[in-house]
Design a protein around this motif. Structure first.
Motif, PDB file in Angstrom:
ATOM      1  N   LEU A  24       0.816  -1.220   0.000  1.00 51.07           N
ATOM      2  CA  LEU A  24       0.000   0.000   0.000  1.00 51.07           C
ATOM      3  C   LEU A  24       0.848   1.267   0.000  1.00 51.07           C
ATOM      4  CD1 LEU A  24      -2.600  -0.898   2.796  1.00 51.07           C
ATOM      5  CD2 LEU A  24      -2.841  -1.264   0.336  1.00 51.07           C
ATOM      6  N   ASP A  25       2.088   1.150   0.437  1.00 55.28           N
ATOM      7  CA  ASP A  25       2.931   2.331   0.635  1.00 55.28           C
ATOM      8  C   ASP A  25       3.084   3.151  -0.639  1.00 55.28           C
ATOM      9  OD1 ASP A  25       3.284   1.554   3.225  1.00 55.28           O
ATOM     10  OD2 ASP A  25       5.444   1.217   3.089  1.00 55.28           O
ATOM     11  N   GLY A  26       2.899   4.452  -0.476  1.00 59.63           N
ATOM     12  CA  GLY A  26       3.154   5.387  -1.567  1.00 59.63           C
ATOM     13  C   GLY A  26       2.026   5.524  -2.577  1.00 59.63           C
ATOM     14  N   LEU A  27       0.927   4.815  -2.374  1.00 59.86           N
ATOM     15  CA  LEU A  27      -0.186   4.907  -3.320  1.00 59.86           C
ATOM     16  C   LEU A  27      -1.297   5.796  -2.766  1.00 59.86           C
ATOM     17  CD1 LEU A  27      -0.584   1.217  -4.560  1.00 59.86           C
ATOM     18  CD2 LEU A  27       0.480   3.139  -5.766  1.00 59.86           C
ATOM     19  N   GLY A  28      -2.023   6.440  -3.666  1.00 62.58           N
ATOM     20  CA  GLY A  28      -3.173   7.246  -3.278  1.00 62.58           C
ATOM     21  C   GLY A  28      -4.391   6.384  -3.003  1.00 62.58           C
ATOM     22  N   GLU A  29      -5.443   7.021  -2.529  1.00 58.71           N
ATOM     23  CA  GLU A  29      -6.673   6.315  -2.162  1.00 58.71           C
ATOM     24  C   GLU A  29      -7.282   5.547  -3.333  1.00 58.71           C
ATOM     25  OE1 GLU A  29      -8.065   5.769   0.856  1.00 58.71           O
ATOM     26  OE2 GLU A  29      -6.210   6.704   1.574  1.00 58.71           O
ATOM     27  N   TYR A  30      -7.306   6.154  -4.482  1.00 63.22           N
ATOM     28  CA  TYR A  30      -7.887   5.474  -5.644  1.00 63.22           C
ATOM     29  C   TYR A  30      -7.101   4.199  -5.967  1.00 63.22           C
ATOM     30  CZ  TYR A  30      -9.100   4.417 -10.477  1.00 63.22           C
ATOM     31  OH  TYR A  30      -9.474   3.769 -11.629  1.00 63.22           O
ATOM     32  N   ASN A  42      -8.132  -5.979  -5.478  1.00 60.73           N
ATOM     33  CA  ASN A  42      -7.602  -4.653  -5.169  1.00 60.73           C
ATOM     34  C   ASN A  42      -6.794  -4.733  -3.885  1.00 60.73           C
ATOM     35  OD1 ASN A  42      -9.465  -3.493  -2.795  1.00 60.73           O
ATOM     36  ND2 ASN A  42     -10.677  -4.798  -4.153  1.00 60.73           N
ATOM     37  N   LEU A  43      -5.869  -3.825  -3.701  1.00 60.96           N
ATOM     38  CA  LEU A  43      -4.933  -3.905  -2.577  1.00 60.96           C
ATOM     39  C   LEU A  43      -5.607  -3.770  -1.213  1.00 60.96           C
ATOM     40  CD1 LEU A  43      -1.988  -1.863  -4.095  1.00 60.96           C
ATOM     41  CD2 LEU A  43      -2.043  -4.330  -3.683  1.00 60.96           C
ATOM     42  N   LEU A  44      -6.436  -2.772  -1.040  1.00 56.38           N
ATOM     43  CA  LEU A  44      -7.044  -2.558   0.271  1.00 56.38           C
ATOM     44  C   LEU A  44      -7.999  -3.703   0.616  1.00 56.38           C
ATOM     45  CD1 LEU A  44      -6.652  -0.461   2.451  1.00 56.38           C
ATOM     46  CD2 LEU A  44      -8.616   0.779   1.540  1.00 56.38           C
ATOM     47  N   GLY A  45      -8.673  -4.231  -0.388  1.00 57.43           N
ATOM     48  CA  GLY A  45      -9.543  -5.375  -0.166  1.00 57.43           C
ATOM     49  C   GLY A  45      -8.773  -6.605   0.283  1.00 57.43           C
ATOM     50  N   LEU A  46      -7.578  -6.812  -0.273  1.00 57.33           N
ATOM     51  CA  LEU A  46      -6.755  -7.946   0.161  1.00 57.33           C
ATOM     52  C   LEU A  46      -6.403  -7.821   1.641  1.00 57.33           C
ATOM     53  CD1 LEU A  46      -4.396  -8.298  -2.934  1.00 57.33           C
ATOM     54  CD2 LEU A  46      -6.120  -9.961  -2.186  1.00 57.33           C
ATOM     55  N   ASP A  88     -17.074   4.394   2.965  1.00 60.83           N
ATOM     56  CA  ASP A  88     -17.105   4.729   4.396  1.00 60.83           C
ATOM     57  C   ASP A  88     -15.942   4.124   5.179  1.00 60.83           C
ATOM     58  OD1 ASP A  88     -19.447   6.095   3.953  1.00 60.83           O
ATOM     59  OD2 ASP A  88     -20.727   4.423   4.549  1.00 60.83           O
ATOM     60  N   GLU A  89     -15.197   3.205   4.565  1.00 57.97           N
ATOM     61  CA  GLU A  89     -14.065   2.563   5.236  1.00 57.97           C
ATOM     62  C   GLU A  89     -12.771   3.207   4.741  1.00 57.97           C
ATOM     63  OE1 GLU A  89     -15.862  -1.916   5.754  1.00 57.97           O
ATOM     64  OE2 GLU A  89     -14.997  -1.364   3.820  1.00 57.97           O
ATOM     65  N   SER A  90     -12.082   3.871   5.621  1.00 59.03           N
ATOM     66  CA  SER A  90     -10.839   4.537   5.227  1.00 59.03           C
ATOM     67  C   SER A  90      -9.679   3.541   5.197  1.00 59.03           C
ATOM     68  CB  SER A  90     -10.514   5.666   6.205  1.00 59.03           C
ATOM     69  OG  SER A  90     -10.111   5.121   7.455  1.00 59.03           O
ATOM     70  N   ARG A  91      -8.626   3.959   4.543  1.00 61.04           N
ATOM     71  CA  ARG A  91      -7.402   3.152   4.552  1.00 61.04           C
ATOM     72  C   ARG A  91      -6.961   2.932   6.001  1.00 61.04           C
ATOM     73  NH1 ARG A  91      -1.989   4.025   1.192  1.00 61.04           N
ATOM     74  NH2 ARG A  91      -3.364   5.389   0.047  1.00 61.04           N
ATOM     75  N   GLU A  92      -7.050   3.998   6.810  1.00 66.03           N
ATOM     76  CA  GLU A  92      -6.646   3.889   8.222  1.00 66.03           C
ATOM     77  C   GLU A  92      -7.512   2.869   8.953  1.00 66.03           C
ATOM     78  OE1 GLU A  92      -7.168   6.856   6.597  1.00 66.03           O
ATOM     79  OE2 GLU A  92      -5.032   7.268   6.366  1.00 66.03           O
ATOM     80  N   ASP A  93      -8.813   2.815   8.619  1.00 65.78           N
ATOM     81  CA  ASP A  93      -9.694   1.813   9.231  1.00 65.78           C
ATOM     82  C   ASP A  93      -9.222   0.400   8.917  1.00 65.78           C
ATOM     83  OD1 ASP A  93     -11.425   3.820  10.174  1.00 65.78           O
ATOM     84  OD2 ASP A  93     -12.807   3.607   8.478  1.00 65.78           O
ATOM     85  N   ALA A 150      -1.088  -9.255  -4.227  1.00 68.70           N
ATOM     86  CA  ALA A 150      -0.758  -7.832  -4.051  1.00 68.70           C
ATOM     87  C   ALA A 150       0.482  -7.440  -4.855  1.00 68.70           C
ATOM     88  CB  ALA A 150      -0.564  -7.512  -2.569  1.00 68.70           C
ATOM     89  N   ASP A 151       1.449  -8.346  -4.961  1.00 71.04           N
ATOM     90  CA  ASP A 151       2.641  -8.071  -5.778  1.00 71.04           C
ATOM     91  C   ASP A 151       2.242  -7.738  -7.213  1.00 71.04           C
ATOM     92  OD1 ASP A 151       4.498  -8.607  -3.758  1.00 71.04           O
ATOM     93  OD2 ASP A 151       4.800 -10.690  -4.378  1.00 71.04           O
ATOM     94  N   ILE A 152       1.384  -8.574  -7.766  1.00 77.44           N
ATOM     95  CA  ILE A 152       0.990  -8.391  -9.165  1.00 77.44           C
ATOM     96  C   ILE A 152       0.108  -7.160  -9.329  1.00 77.44           C
ATOM     97  CG2 ILE A 152      -0.312  -9.441 -11.059  1.00 77.44           C
ATOM     98  CD1 ILE A 152       0.799 -12.168  -9.983  1.00 77.44           C
ATOM     99  N   VAL A 153      -0.817  -6.952  -8.396  1.00 76.78           N
ATOM    100  CA  VAL A 153      -1.678  -5.774  -8.465  1.00 76.78           C
ATOM    101  C   VAL A 153      -0.826  -4.510  -8.403  1.00 76.78           C
ATOM    102  CG1 VAL A 153      -3.442  -4.460  -7.223  1.00 76.78           C
ATOM    103  CG2 VAL A 153      -3.752  -6.914  -7.586  1.00 76.78           C
ATOM    104  N   ARG A 154       0.107  -4.461  -7.471  1.00 78.56           N
ATOM    105  CA  ARG A 154       0.943  -3.261  -7.325  1.00 78.56           C
ATOM    106  C   ARG A 154       1.803  -3.035  -8.561  1.00 78.56           C
ATOM    107  NH1 ARG A 154       2.829   0.514  -3.295  1.00 78.56           N
ATOM    108  NH2 ARG A 154       3.926   2.007  -4.605  1.00 78.56           N
ATOM    109  N   GLU A 155       2.380  -4.108  -9.095  1.00 79.05           N
ATOM    110  CA  GLU A 155       3.201  -3.941 -10.297  1.00 79.05           C
ATOM    111  C   GLU A 155       2.353  -3.443 -11.464  1.00 79.05           C
ATOM    112  OE1 GLU A 155       6.387  -6.410 -13.067  1.00 79.05           O
ATOM    113  OE2 GLU A 155       5.526  -7.388 -11.303  1.00 79.05           O
ATOM    114  N   THR A 156       1.113  -3.881 -11.541  1.00 84.57           N
ATOM    115  CA  THR A 156       0.204  -3.430 -12.592  1.00 84.57           C
ATOM    116  C   THR A 156      -0.130  -1.950 -12.432  1.00 84.57           C
ATOM    117  OG1 THR A 156      -0.738  -5.644 -12.761  1.00 84.57           O
ATOM    118  CG2 THR A 156      -2.046  -3.851 -13.669  1.00 84.57           C
ATOM    119  N   ILE A 157      -0.266  -1.493 -11.199  1.00 82.39           N
ATOM    120  CA  ILE A 157      -0.631  -0.098 -10.945  1.00 82.39           C
ATOM    121  C   ILE A 157       0.498   0.856 -11.323  1.00 82.39           C
ATOM    122  CG2 ILE A 157      -1.109   1.587  -9.110  1.00 82.39           C
ATOM    123  CD1 ILE A 157      -2.725  -0.663  -7.715  1.00 82.39           C
TER     124      ILE A 157
END
Length: 196
Positions: A24-30, A42-46, A88-93, A150-157
């Protein structure tokens, strides 16, 4: 003093946890929320999923009370509700839930022996009675599986890849990735006609 078997298992679990969260590091909310695969991965869902599953295995399955409600796991919840973050669920949540799962799991690890038995009610009859050791091994595998997603999702992003901060596990900088990918594609193409 040598590590105990439990300490080794917990260390491997923690390493997988940190690898997943690091994506998750260094990525925006979207970017942490957006679905990357046709099944919506998606990363946050994982992270939300793994946090929830860990609370189930290491807390509920040993008859302990969950520290927070997990409405997305209720019988009447929407399918896959644990695999994405609502507006309604933040990254911090979600990250906070994951850290909370580590703390709650840690209490179980501290208080129970590897041979301590629990019950996984959602597993098949005859396989529901398990030990803490079995669930530690299971959760190490589960967390690493999702860290791989998450590795593959992040590399794709954004092209970021690697094992964890400071350890890429990839060839040194300057490696000619386009040429490498071309060679892999060329090798694969030799079988294209046979798949016809």
């Amino acid at each position: 003093m040598a590590e105990t078997q439990k300490e080794i298992l917990v260390r491997y679990l923690q390493s997988a946890r940190e690898a997943l969260l690091w994506k998750l590091d260094g990525l925006g909310e979207y970017d942490v929320r957006r679905p990357i695969t046709p099944t919506g991965t998606n990363l946050l869902g994982l992270v939300k999923h793994v946090a929830s599953v860990e609370l189930g295995y290491f807390v509920s399955c040993f008859g302990r009370e969950l520290p927070v409600p997990l409405p997305w796991l209720e019988d009447d919840a929407e399918i896959n509700a644990d695999m994405w973050a609502t507006p309604d669920e933040s990254r911090e949540d979600i990250v906070g839930l994951y850290h909370l799962s580590w703390e709650a799991s840690g209490r179980t690890f501290d208080e129970l022996e590897l041979e301590s038995e629990g019950e996984v009610p959602w597993w098949r009859p005859g396989q529901r009675t398990v030990t803490l050791q079995q669930l530690l091994v299971h959760m190490i595998a589960e967390t690493n599986r999702h860290a791989g997603h998450a590795d593959i999702v992040r590399e794709t992003i954004d092209g970021a890849a690697g094992l964890r901060a400071g350890v890429s596990n990839l060839p040194d900088e300057g490696f000619d990735w386009p040429s490498y990918v071309d060679r892999v594609e060329s090798a694969a193409r030799t079988f294209r006609a046979s798949d016809g």
